[in-house]
Design an enzyme around this catalytic site. Structure first.
Site, PDB file in Angstrom:
ATOM      1  N   LYS A 107       0.800  -1.215   0.000  1.00  0.00           N
ATOM      2  CA  LYS A 107       0.000   0.000   0.000  1.00  0.00           C
ATOM      3  C   LYS A 107       0.837   1.271   0.000  1.00  0.00           C
ATOM      4  O   LYS A 107       0.302   2.361  -0.210  1.00  0.00           O
ATOM      5  CB  LYS A 107      -0.940  -0.009   1.201  1.00  0.00           C
ATOM      6  CG  LYS A 107      -1.974  -1.121   1.107  1.00  0.00           C
ATOM      7  CD  LYS A 107      -2.970  -1.061   2.237  1.00  0.00           C
ATOM      8  CE  LYS A 107      -4.089  -2.065   2.040  1.00  0.00           C
ATOM      9  NZ  LYS A 107      -3.646  -3.444   2.316  1.00  0.00           N
TER      10      LYS A 107
HETATM   11  C1  PLP Z   1      -4.431  -4.444   1.972  1.00  0.00           C
HETATM   12  C2  PLP Z   1      -3.725  -5.722   1.880  1.00  0.00           C
HETATM   13  C3  PLP Z   1      -4.224  -6.762   1.079  1.00  0.00           C
HETATM   14  C4  PLP Z   1      -5.537  -6.645   0.339  1.00  0.00           C
HETATM   15  O1  PLP Z   1      -5.501  -5.703  -0.708  1.00  0.00           O
HETATM   16  P1  PLP Z   1      -6.864  -5.177  -1.330  1.00  0.00           P
HETATM   17  O2  PLP Z   1      -6.449  -4.172  -2.360  1.00  0.00           O
HETATM   18  O3  PLP Z   1      -7.649  -4.555  -0.224  1.00  0.00           O
HETATM   19  O4  PLP Z   1      -7.564  -6.347  -1.915  1.00  0.00           O
HETATM   20  C5  PLP Z   1      -3.482  -7.917   0.973  1.00  0.00           C
HETATM   21  N1  PLP Z   1      -2.334  -8.078   1.652  1.00  0.00           N
HETATM   22  C6  PLP Z   1      -1.831  -7.116   2.446  1.00  0.00           C
HETATM   23  C7  PLP Z   1      -0.587  -7.374   3.188  1.00  0.00           C
HETATM   24  C8  PLP Z   1      -2.499  -5.906   2.573  1.00  0.00           C
HETATM   25  O5  PLP Z   1      -2.004  -4.967   3.359  1.00  0.00           O
END
Ligand code: PLP
Length: 431
Positions: A107
């Site tokens: 993210k």
């Molecule tokens: C947020 C997150 C996900 C999921 O991603 P989405 O875009 O919400 O589907 C998967 N793995 C990790 C480690 C995350 O932080």
């Protein structure tokens, strides 16, 4: 580029407005009005392009004309200040490591990109924007870090008490400055519901400009399409048919991959790999989409009972279930299966994964059972040390803490406890 609301009861708006508002006035998610495929030469020449050049060409149409070229180039350069390596496990499975950023979760890219866009829009504006965000684990840290010190932006993060890992909690509660953490007595869905409610509460929105930094925000969501192009760049010479397995929670990442595909990226298939929160797995089986309360698992960033971006996926496929099914498979795994996969990755490939990546790996394995001639890339969405207890317990080995993690561990948590929506409202109105 203009954006329209997927509820179709609000006027179209600009990129700037979509970023500042987060959600449309009719509560719909914004979606780009057009998606123009990149020229085939873009993909033919991809070996000669840097990551920044790829990202620039891929995202330009979505931010034009509001972010000038030179500003966009700077934003991208600052956003992509770390690597995105593909690690090959065998002839059919690779992992794309998305955890080399400052908070070691994928993210970081979306958060950094969005923070810089918002900083640009707000540079000559005296009124602060308040970014209000709910986190199931990783969003909070990435957003806190990405927005730290950005002028004109305050950040308020809601997280479910006791349901994020120690490291995740430290990452979002120790920064100070323009970042405040609210520890909610509840689960992630409670946090997300409170955030949604605040956006509709005129007693709040008449006093301050609120925006979101969850993947519902287009500036958080769209840059994630870069990953799929970066993986393609690294793999296309050895492999023709590339399949992506994406550990999914709110389905923002996988949906961004589908946008990359709309831009012309040759992707053979997508796999949504889920934990026990299996709304989409069930939907693809039954054609019934039934959101459920979220269930707590060891892959907590995916503990989402009602994935907010699934509606964008429906839009890409024009609500055509048959077409969606030919391009998307979904599997769901228990915590036990996730742990077994962590161990298998370690024993067979000497690869230390985190629980989310391990679920992505399982998705590849299941898909390969009936599709032998593809190369499956699972996205490793967080560094294993972010889930240290689980990982070390399963592989019986200590994992070294990278410097990004070490630096937050010694700091003191500062969070304000709230138990309901009134608590959030009181905080926002008095802050
Ligand atoms: C947020 C997150 C996900 C999921 O991603 P989405 O875009 O919400 O589907 C998967 N793995 C990790 C480690 C995350 O932080």
């Amino acid at each position: 580029m203009n954006y329209y609301s997927l509820n179709r009861k609000a006027p179209d708006t600009t990129f700037t407005n979509a970023v500042i508002k987060g959600l449309a006035p009719d509560r719909g998610l914004y979606f780009p009005e057009t998606i123009t495929p990149l020229p085939t030469s873009f993909f033919e020449d991809i070996d000669h392009k840097s990551y920044s050049e790829i990202a620039f060409e891929a995202i330009q149409q979505f931010v034009n004309p509001e972010i000038p070229e030179s500003v966009l180039k700077t934003i991208i350069k600052e956003t992509l200040s770390f690597d995105f390596p593909v690690v090959k496990l065998n002839d059919h499975i690779s992992t794309l490591e998305l955890f080399h950023g400052p908070t070691m979760a994928f993210k970081d890219v979306g958060a950094r990109f969005m923070a810089r866009c918002l900083g640009y829009f707000n540079q000559n504006n005296d009124n602060d924007v308040t970014v209000l965000v709910a986190t199931s684990g990783d969003t909070g840290g990435a957003v806190a870090n990405g927005f730290l010190g950005v002028k004109g932006v305050k950040v308020v993060i809601l997280y479910p008490s006791g349901k994020v890992s120690d490291i995740q909690e430290k990452q979002l509660t120790t920064l100070g400055q323009n970042i405040t953490a609210l520890e909610v007595d509840g689960v992630f869905d409670d946090c997300q519901d409170m955030v949604k409610k605040a956006f509709l509460d005129e007693s709040i929105t008449s006093k301050m400009q609120l925006t979101s930094a969850n993947s519902i925000n287009v500036a958080r969501w769209l840059p994630q399409l870069f990953y799929f192009m970066f993986a393609y760049k690294q793999l296309h010479q050895q492999h023709d048919d590339i399949v992506f397995s994406i550990p999914s929670g709110n389905f923002g990442n996988i949906c961004a991959g589908m946008i990359a595909q709309q831009l012309g990226l040759p992707v053979k298939h997508f796999i949504a790999s889920n934990n026990a929160n299996n709304v989409v797995t069930e939907y693809l089986k039954t054609e019934n989409y039934t959101p459920k309360p979220s269930v707590q698992t060891i892959s907590n960033a995916m503990d989402v009972g009602n994935p907010s971006n699934f509606i964008r996926i429906q839009e890409i496929y024009k609500n055509n279930f048959g077409q969606l099914k030919t391009n998307l498979s979904s599997f769901s795994y228990t915590d036990g299966e996730t742990k077994a996969a962590l161990l298998e990755l370690y024993e067979q490939y000497n690869y230390v994964a985190d629980p989310h990546g391990a679920i992505g790996y399982l998705g590849c394995k299941d898909y390969l059972k009936t599709n032998e001639n593809v190369h499956c890339v699972f996205l490793e969405t967080a560094h294993p040390t972010k889930f240290l207890d689980v990982v070390e317990d399963v592989i019986h080995t200590t994992v070294d803490l990278p410097p990004q993690i070490q630096s937050v561990m010694g700091k003191n948590k500062v969070a304000k406890q709230i138990s309901n929506y009134e608590g959030l409202k009181a905080f926002l109105l008095n802050a």
